[in-house]
Every structure is written in structure tokens, then in C-alpha cells.
Design a protein around this motif. Structure first.
Motif, PDB file in Angstrom:
ATOM      1  N   ILE A   1       0.804  -1.222   0.000  1.00 30.23           N
ATOM      2  CA  ILE A   1       0.000   0.000   0.000  1.00 30.23           C
ATOM      3  C   ILE A   1       0.836   1.271   0.000  1.00 30.23           C
ATOM      4  CG2 ILE A   1      -2.004  -1.066   1.056  1.00 30.23           C
ATOM      5  CD1 ILE A   1      -1.130   0.188   3.711  1.00 30.23           C
ATOM      6  N   ASP A   2       2.150   1.172   0.252  1.00 32.51           N
ATOM      7  CA  ASP A   2       2.982   2.364   0.233  1.00 32.51           C
ATOM      8  C   ASP A   2       2.929   3.020  -1.141  1.00 32.51           C
ATOM      9  OD1 ASP A   2       3.727   2.077   2.834  1.00 32.51           O
ATOM     10  OD2 ASP A   2       5.644   1.129   2.402  1.00 32.51           O
TER      11      ASP A   2
ATOM     12  N   LYS B   1       0.304   4.237  -2.573  1.00 31.19           N
ATOM     13  CA  LYS B   1      -0.981   4.000  -3.248  1.00 31.19           C
ATOM     14  C   LYS B   1      -2.106   4.858  -2.671  1.00 31.19           C
ATOM     15  CE  LYS B   1       0.521   0.398  -5.602  1.00 31.19           C
ATOM     16  NZ  LYS B   1       0.613   0.313  -7.014  1.00 31.19           N
ATOM     17  N   GLU B   2      -1.760   5.914  -1.943  1.00 35.21           N
ATOM     18  CA  GLU B   2      -2.769   6.740  -1.286  1.00 35.21           C
ATOM     19  C   GLU B   2      -3.786   7.332  -2.257  1.00 35.21           C
ATOM     20  OE1 GLU B   2       0.507   7.216  -0.943  1.00 35.21           O
ATOM     21  OE2 GLU B   2       0.963   6.749   1.139  1.00 35.21           O
ATOM     22  N   GLU B   3      -3.349   7.679  -3.443  1.00 36.03           N
ATOM     23  CA  GLU B   3      -4.238   8.315  -4.417  1.00 36.03           C
ATOM     24  C   GLU B   3      -4.752   7.349  -5.482  1.00 36.03           C
ATOM     25  OE1 GLU B   3      -5.393  11.353  -3.896  1.00 36.03           O
ATOM     26  OE2 GLU B   3      -4.150  11.363  -2.097  1.00 36.03           O
ATOM     27  N   CYS B   4      -4.358   6.097  -5.419  1.00 39.35           N
ATOM     28  CA  CYS B   4      -4.820   5.084  -6.374  1.00 39.35           C
ATOM     29  C   CYS B   4      -6.326   4.879  -6.212  1.00 39.35           C
ATOM     30  CB  CYS B   4      -4.071   3.792  -6.105  1.00 39.35           C
ATOM     31  SG  CYS B   4      -4.464   2.463  -7.244  1.00 39.35           S
TER      32      CYS B   4
ATOM     33  N   THR C   1     -10.289   6.450  -2.815  1.00 39.78           N
ATOM     34  CA  THR C   1      -8.846   6.570  -2.992  1.00 39.78           C
ATOM     35  C   THR C   1      -8.234   5.501  -2.093  1.00 39.78           C
ATOM     36  OG1 THR C   1      -8.543   8.127  -1.172  1.00 39.78           O
ATOM     37  CG2 THR C   1      -8.972   9.071  -3.374  1.00 39.78           C
ATOM     38  N   GLY C   2      -6.990   5.181  -2.296  1.00 44.08           N
ATOM     39  CA  GLY C   2      -6.344   4.177  -1.458  1.00 44.08           C
ATOM     40  C   GLY C   2      -6.409   4.518   0.020  1.00 44.08           C
ATOM     41  N   GLN C   3      -6.204   5.800   0.338  1.00 46.78           N
ATOM     42  CA  GLN C   3      -6.218   6.225   1.737  1.00 46.78           C
ATOM     43  C   GLN C   3      -7.618   6.140   2.329  1.00 46.78           C
ATOM     44  OE1 GLN C   3      -4.737  10.166   2.417  1.00 46.78           O
ATOM     45  NE2 GLN C   3      -4.400   9.766   4.585  1.00 46.78           N
ATOM     46  N   SER C   4      -8.636   6.613   1.612  1.00 42.01           N
ATOM     47  CA  SER C   4      -9.987   6.555   2.165  1.00 42.01           C
ATOM     48  C   SER C   4     -10.479   5.110   2.282  1.00 42.01           C
ATOM     49  CB  SER C   4     -10.964   7.393   1.338  1.00 42.01           C
ATOM     50  OG  SER C   4     -11.151   6.848   0.052  1.00 42.01           O
TER      51      SER C   4
END
Length: 64
Positions: free
Chosen positions: A3-4, A6-9, A24-27
Motif C-alpha cells: 500500500i505504500d 498507493k494513497e491516491e490510487c 482513494t487508497g487512503q480513504s
């Protein structure tokens, strides 16, 4: 899953259905997956207490 970075993926759950959701990856991690993680941690704690393991709030919450 890595996941590093990938916050905006974009992550799409149930694509092509009326229940499709976009994250988004973070949400996705904070809104969806963390709730399921803490549910399973809590249920593991409850099952262990039910089966007679002598654990208390400090074992679950840690030192605070």
C-alpha cells in the motif's frame, strides 16, 4: 498487498453494480478496512474471555 505510495490510487468495489463505490487508497483503508480490522480484534478478545482466558481491559487497550 503493498500500500505504500498507493494513497491516491483509485479502488472500486463491486464494479458495474448498483452498489459500486469508488475510493482513494487512503480513504479505502481508513473508512472501510480499519472498521473490519477492529471488529475482528474485538471479537477475538470477546471469544477469548468467553472461553475463560483471564484478560482485561489493559490487555485489549494496552498501557495508557
Amino acid at each position: 498487498m503493498q500500500i505504500d505510495g498507493k494513497e491516491e490510487c483509485e479502488i472500486i468495489t463491486r464494479p458495474g453494480t448498483p452498489k459500486e463505490k469508488r475510493f482513494t487508497g487512503q480513504s479505502y483503508l481508513f473508512e472501510l478496512r480499519s472498521a473490519q480490522f477492529f471488529f475482528h480484534v474485538t471479537m477475538t478478545y470477546a471469544i477469548q474471555r468467553h472461553n475463560g482466558l483471564e484478560i482485561g481491559k489493559g490487555d485489549y487497550m494496552g498501557a495508557y
